[in-house]
Structure formats: C-alpha cells, structure tokens
Design a protein around this motif. Sequence first.
Motif, PDB file in Angstrom:
ATOM      1  N   ILE A 157      58.667  33.019   8.770  1.00  0.00           N
ATOM      2  CA  ILE A 157      59.374  33.565   9.930  1.00  0.00           C
ATOM      3  C   ILE A 157      60.786  34.006   9.541  1.00  0.00           C
ATOM      4  N   TYR A 158      61.376  33.347   8.530  1.00  0.00           N
ATOM      5  CA  TYR A 158      62.685  33.771   8.032  1.00  0.00           C
ATOM      6  C   TYR A 158      62.612  35.187   7.445  1.00  0.00           C
TER       7      TYR A 158
ATOM      8  N   ASN B 282      67.485  41.669  15.325  1.00  0.00           N
ATOM      9  CA  ASN B 282      67.029  40.476  14.604  1.00  0.00           C
ATOM     10  C   ASN B 282      66.424  39.462  15.574  1.00  0.00           C
ATOM     11  N   MET B 283      67.102  39.260  16.693  1.00  0.00           N
ATOM     12  CA  MET B 283      66.627  38.296  17.692  1.00  0.00           C
ATOM     13  C   MET B 283      65.291  38.742  18.283  1.00  0.00           C
ATOM     14  N   ILE B 284      65.180  40.016  18.637  1.00  0.00           N
ATOM     15  CA  ILE B 284      63.949  40.533  19.240  1.00  0.00           C
ATOM     16  C   ILE B 284      62.767  40.384  18.284  1.00  0.00           C
ATOM     17  N   VAL B 285      62.958  40.825  17.033  1.00  0.00           N
ATOM     18  CA  VAL B 285      61.888  40.730  16.042  1.00  0.00           C
ATOM     19  C   VAL B 285      61.511  39.273  15.791  1.00  0.00           C
TER      20      VAL B 285
ATOM     21  N   ILE C 260      53.929  35.955  18.483  1.00  0.00           N
ATOM     22  CA  ILE C 260      52.630  36.503  18.065  1.00  0.00           C
ATOM     23  C   ILE C 260      51.952  35.587  17.044  1.00  0.00           C
ATOM     24  N   PHE C 261      52.731  35.093  16.091  1.00  0.00           N
ATOM     25  CA  PHE C 261      52.164  34.267  15.021  1.00  0.00           C
ATOM     26  C   PHE C 261      52.267  32.767  15.312  1.00  0.00           C
TER      27      PHE C 261
ATOM     28  N   GLU D  12      61.563  26.556  14.732  1.00  0.00           N
ATOM     29  CA  GLU D  12      61.428  27.338  13.501  1.00  0.00           C
ATOM     30  C   GLU D  12      62.042  28.725  13.665  1.00  0.00           C
ATOM     31  N   ILE D  13      61.828  29.334  14.817  1.00  0.00           N
ATOM     32  CA  ILE D  13      62.365  30.674  15.075  1.00  0.00           C
ATOM     33  C   ILE D  13      63.886  30.638  15.144  1.00  0.00           C
ATOM     34  N   CYS D  14      64.426  29.655  15.866  1.00  0.00           N
ATOM     35  CA  CYS D  14      65.891  29.536  15.988  1.00  0.00           C
ATOM     36  C   CYS D  14      66.540  29.314  14.629  1.00  0.00           C
TER      37      CYS D  14
END
Length: 402
Positions: free
Chosen positions: A97-98, A330-333, A340-341, A347-349
């Motif tokens: 995700i990074y 960056n935030m939107i993606v 989606i995944f 993890e996203i934050c």
Amino acid sequence: MKTLISADNTWALFAILVVVAALAIWMEQKYKWAGKVTGCVIALIGAMILSNIRVIPTDAPAYDFVWSYVVPLAVPLLLFNANVKKIWKESGRVLVIYLISGIGTLVGGIVAFYLLHNQIADLHKIAAMMVGSYTGGSVNMVAMSDAFGASGDMVSSSVVADNLLMALYFFVLIAIPTIKFFLKKFKHPYIDEVEARKASGESENQAASYWKAKPVALIDIAEALAIAFAIVAISTAIADFFAGLIPTSNFGLSLLNGLLGNKYLIMPTLTMLLATIKPEFMGNIGGAQEIGTFLIHIFFAVIGVPASIYLIVTQAPLLLVFCAIIVGMNMIVSFVFGKIFKFNLEEICIASNANIGGPTTAAALAIAKGWQAMVVPALLVGTLGYVIGNYYGIFIGTFLGR
C-alpha cells in the motif's frame, strides 16, 4: 526583517533549535495530547511560531549547517535496521500500500504541473522537490533542490508551502482514525486493540512507552557515529565522482547523472546494503535510532523556521495549491486503492504518512496512536522513501523539464 536574535548569532540559534527539539520530545512523552500530535510536528510548529513573532530569523548559517551536515548524518543512523529481507518479511502488506500511495504522489505531481505550469516559473524544479518530499519526507527535498539547482527563494517558498501542507495533513491523518465514516468503511484491528487495552485500564503514554530507556554502551555511540560519518563521507565521494564523470547531454544520461551523482541516494543505499548483509551487527548497535531521531527533530525545527504565514499568503499562495493537489491525490489514491484491495485503515494511514512525511513521522503516528505492531513497518517502508523519493523526484523533474 529585524529579529530579536540575529542571523549571525549561531550559538544562540543552535541553542534554540536544540531546546525546541528537546522540549518537543519531552512534551510528546509527558502529555497524551502532545503524543497524539507527535514531537516532530510540535518542533515544527514551535520554530514556526518563533520565526513568525520575529524572535529568530527565517534564514541563517546555522540552518544551512543543519541541512548540510545534521540531516546527512541522521539518514544512515535511522537506517541501521533497514534490512531489505526484513522489510519484505515483516512489512509486506504495508509495503504494497506504501508503493501504491507513492504512485498517487507521482500522479499528483504531474497533474499539478500541467494545471499550474503557466502560472509558476520553473515549476519542474518545484515538482521534483515536492514529489521527492512527498515520497519519503522533507529530507528528499534537499537532494532535489541541489540536483536541479533551485534558487534560494524557490527553495524557501517551497519549504513554506511544503511544511504547512505537511503539518495540516498530519493533523488530518491523526483525526481520520477517530472519524465514524472511515471506521465504518475500513477494517481497523489495531484501533480495536487499543480500545480493548483502554477498557482494561491501561493508559500509559505510548510515546513514552516506546522510547523508554534502553541499554546503550559507550562503544555503541562510538560505532554508530563512526559508521554514520563514514557512510556520509564515502557516499559524498562516490556521488561527486559520478556527477563529474557522467555527462548530461541527453535525457538518459541526465537521469543517470542525477541518480548516481546524488549523495542522498547513495547514503541510504549503502546503509541498507550494510543492514542487509550484516543485520545482527548493524541492528544491535544501541542508540543509533535515538540519536538519528533527535537529529531529525532538530531538522523539523529548522524546516518550520521559514514557514512564514505572511510569506505564503503574499508570495507563494499558488505553491500552496500545487502542494495541496499532490497531497490530495496521494490521499485519494491511498484510500481508494486501500479500500479496493482491503487494506486496514491503520495500514493506509501509515503508508500515506510515510510517503508525505517520511519514516520518523509515520512511526510517530503509530506510536502516538498505540499501534505498536505498526511502528517497525512504518520505519522500514518509510526508509525506502529516502531512495524511491529521489528516483521519483529526479525522473519527474527531468521529464517535465524537457
């Protein structure tokens, strides 16, 4: 503009920078609210306040010393545990995700450039600095400004816009895990774990708990500093050699020159190789992470200094918009593809924070929130940004410049 402490009063300015950094760390570990804000942001805001009320100048040789010597020394110290094998083994999900989040930065840089290149001169240079900065932290901005010969005024204005957006986004990321919309849309096992600990009566300050005293011998300090100084010296020599050897007559050679001729790319690469080849030796040197983190807090104080509210309002409002587009993309993606995944909210934050602010602020967020299992992945994937960000920045600057 006249300030209480003059630009040539180097000792006084260093005293203020170190005191601000130390006070920020003390507050982070003493007060829960400060732990949630993180010491890095407190140091940045503290220095920004002092410069805006004209206690300290916005430009001084002391700050140049931090950029030129303190930051390069901090980079290897923070990477002693950057074992590439360990990064993949322990941080595989966060790494994925990074990397996706980093693509958001790249796309944001291109979109922002084509929207604003007619309004801002030499925007490809700023795009290189911002893409580099938002794929691993402000350390990369130094390398990109050097690589593309950005003027002092351009760097200063960019740093102001970068710092303001970075600080604002940190507050956004701190707030997101408490917002019902995100809690409903994403899984959040670490937040649930923290809530369970609170329900059981545990209330220890997370930053204080993470940075509790560890055994550090004199030989640890000696080895850490000796290795760090050696890596910086060798990296600088290698970069200077390739910068003088490789011509810049076409796109490919310019890109190669920018990559191999950049000490900020060589330093983390050498350190990561050492950490991967000799993980037990490098990983067991006590105090390296603590020293590197303290130096980075001094750096955050320095990047907060030129963040003049007056300057950004009067001279660089479009740069603020430019940075906002990149951070927003960056935030939107990050969150769209994270959903989606099926990545966790934590993890996203952490991944988005590691891109925009670098490993130290990502780890600080994990510590502040009590996500203990996320601290090491935050540091490990964030350190890759010191390398990846420079590749991205040089590619974007060279591509858009032509």
